[in-house]
Design an enzyme around this catalytic site. Structure first.
Site, PDB file in Angstrom:
ATOM      1  N   ALA A   1     -11.743  16.633  13.140  1.00 23.76           N
ATOM      2  CA  ALA A   1     -10.565  16.093  12.442  1.00 23.76           C
ATOM      3  C   ALA A   1     -10.919  14.678  11.953  1.00 23.76           C
ATOM      4  CB  ALA A   1      -9.315  16.087  13.312  1.00 23.76           C
TER       5      ALA A   1
ATOM      6  N   HIS B   1     -11.633  11.219  10.236  1.00 24.33           N
ATOM      7  CA  HIS B   1     -10.877  10.323   9.361  1.00 24.33           C
ATOM      8  C   HIS B   1     -11.736   9.086   9.094  1.00 24.33           C
ATOM      9  CE1 HIS B   1     -10.228   8.204  13.099  1.00 24.33           C
ATOM     10  NE2 HIS B   1      -9.597   9.247  13.624  1.00 24.33           N
TER      11      HIS B   1
ATOM     12  N   GLY C   1     -11.858   6.277  10.419  1.00 20.05           N
ATOM     13  CA  GLY C   1     -12.420   5.657  11.627  1.00 20.05           C
ATOM     14  C   GLY C   1     -13.772   6.268  11.957  1.00 20.05           C
ATOM     15  N   HIS C   2     -13.802   7.605  11.982  1.00 20.93           N
ATOM     16  CA  HIS C   2     -15.083   8.285  12.236  1.00 20.93           C
ATOM     17  C   HIS C   2     -16.091   7.959  11.125  1.00 20.93           C
ATOM     18  CE1 HIS C   2     -12.098  11.212  14.104  1.00 20.93           C
ATOM     19  NE2 HIS C   2     -12.888  10.958  15.124  1.00 20.93           N
TER      20      HIS C   2
ATOM     21  N   GLY D   1     -16.362   4.015  19.020  1.00 22.61           N
ATOM     22  CA  GLY D   1     -15.305   3.148  18.522  1.00 22.61           C
ATOM     23  C   GLY D   1     -14.591   2.399  19.640  1.00 22.61           C
TER      24      GLY D   1
ATOM     25  N   GLN E   1     -13.381   4.020  27.254  1.00 24.32           N
ATOM     26  CA  GLN E   1     -14.486   4.975  27.105  1.00 24.32           C
ATOM     27  C   GLN E   1     -15.792   4.236  26.800  1.00 24.32           C
ATOM     28  OE1 GLN E   1     -14.347   8.977  25.015  1.00 24.32           O
ATOM     29  NE2 GLN E   1     -15.140   7.712  23.372  1.00 24.32           N
TER      30      GLN E   1
ATOM     31  N   SER F   1      -6.252   7.734  14.091  1.00 22.02           N
ATOM     32  CA  SER F   1      -6.509   8.677  15.180  1.00 22.02           C
ATOM     33  C   SER F   1      -6.305  10.087  14.656  1.00 22.02           C
ATOM     34  CB  SER F   1      -5.530   8.418  16.332  1.00 22.02           C
ATOM     35  OG  SER F   1      -5.460   9.548  17.187  1.00 22.02           O
ATOM     36  N   SER F   2      -7.107  11.020  15.167  1.00 19.72           N
ATOM     37  CA  SER F   2      -6.919  12.425  14.775  1.00 19.72           C
ATOM     38  C   SER F   2      -5.522  12.882  15.168  1.00 19.72           C
ATOM     39  CB  SER F   2      -7.958  13.303  15.464  1.00 19.72           C
ATOM     40  OG  SER F   2      -9.254  12.870  15.118  1.00 19.72           O
TER      41      SER F   2
END
Ligand code: AMP
Length: 306
Positions: free
Chosen positions: A52, A54, A56-57, A174, A180, A212-213
């Protein structure tokens, strides 16, 4: 850089493709080398995602593209990091458009395994334990989440490194998922992974919402309500910079979020981003973390305050 990325489904194939892509890149580097400018060793950039994709990715992938010779993006919705009653089944699966986004951002290889490839004997017997830090904040609300996330990242690191061998592997994560990133950095240290972790700043929409997804679950009304998260974090940063934060400011911030109709705060805390403990008076890295349900959708965000 290849024109369209190779889509790979199996672990063995990934090892081989990584190895041959790096070899090819190294050969090319040698051919282009001159006496004044000898060939530098080629490197692998890696971006782990659940799809998914976006902006950001895409930012992570572009960063990997800029800094490496070969870029791998994994797309895998990891069942191990979802708890009972979470959104594993309904999590968006959009491989076709993900490949498109990955390609435009510069990926050479998209690794999209199924569960049988990643977990051939079902739920793995041996898993990574995320320790004390894995039980705080996100881990408190989502027990087992970080054990599952670290277990799959550990596997990806092992697979990639066995393909890349002596080549440097840079892995991009990220800061949207601040806890994480810290846990992965600890895992790399504690397990002696030969991988360099490159954190990337949060990418936001123009109005401040962290991409965010899961934003695609939000109705237009919920999306508007969700803005209280980034706005409250920005308010805390302003207060911290102008006069230093007090406990009352933090309580007021919690109330401000909870006061929005349809929004239910999970946690809002201010921590030292190195230790994830309450910041000392002289902490140089103070981070505010927030998680809240907006309608049925759980969102997280964070902001450095100094
Ligand atoms: P996910 O697909 O949600 O597992 O995310 C894959 C990677 O993209 C993780 O390293 C995330 O932290 C990163 N990421 C997701 N959203 C953003 C964002 N808005 N800004 C920066 N990184 C992000």
């Amino acid at each position: 850089m290849t024109s369209s990325p190779i889509i790979i489904r199996s672990v063995d194939e990934l090892r081989q493709s990584v190895s041959s892509a790096l070899e090819r890149a190294q050969e090319q580097a040698h051919q282009q080398a001159t006496e004044e400018q000898p060939a530098a060793p080629v490197t692998l950039g890696y971006v782990a995602t659940m799809g998914a994709l976006h902006e950001g990715h895409a930012t992570l992938i572009r960063r990997a593209r800029e800094q490496n010779d070969v870029v791998v993006v994994s797309v895998f919705v990891n069942p191990l990091q979802f708890g009972p009653g979470e959104d594993y089944e309904k999590y968006p699966r959009t491989l076709e458009s993900d490949v498109q986004v990955a390609q435009e951002a510069g990926a050479d290889i998209v690794f999209a395994p199924d569960n049988d490839q990643m977990y051939p004997s079902g739920t793995p017997l041996i898993t990574v334990s995320s320790g004390k830090l894995g039980n705080l904040f996100e881990g408190k609300t989502r027990p087992g989440h970080f054990d599952g996330a670290l277990t799959v990242v550990n596997k990806f690191f092992n697979i990639l490194k066995s393909g890349a061998r002596h080549h440097v592997v840079n892995a991009y994560f990220g800061r949207k998922d601040a806890q994480q990133v810290s846990l992965i950095q600890r895992m790399v240290q504690d397990f002696n992974h030969d991988i360099v972790i490159k954190p990337v700043p949060i990418v936001r929409a123009d109005d401040g919402l962290a991409l965010s997804s899961r934003n695609q679950y939000l109705s237009a009304e919920d999306r508007e309500r969700a803005l209280v998260l980034s706005r409250t974090l920005a308010m805390l940063r302003e207060q911290q910079i102008t006069r230093g934060l007090t406990e009352d400011d933090i309580s007021a911030a919690r109330e401000r979020i909870d006061a929005v109709e349809g929004v239910r705060l999970d946690y809002l805390d201010v921590i030292d981003s190195e230790t994830f403990e309450p910041p000392a008076a002289d902490s140089s890295k103070v981070l505010a973390l927030v998680a809240a349900y907006v309608g049925q959708t759980r969102l997280i965000d964070n902001m450095e305050l100094n």
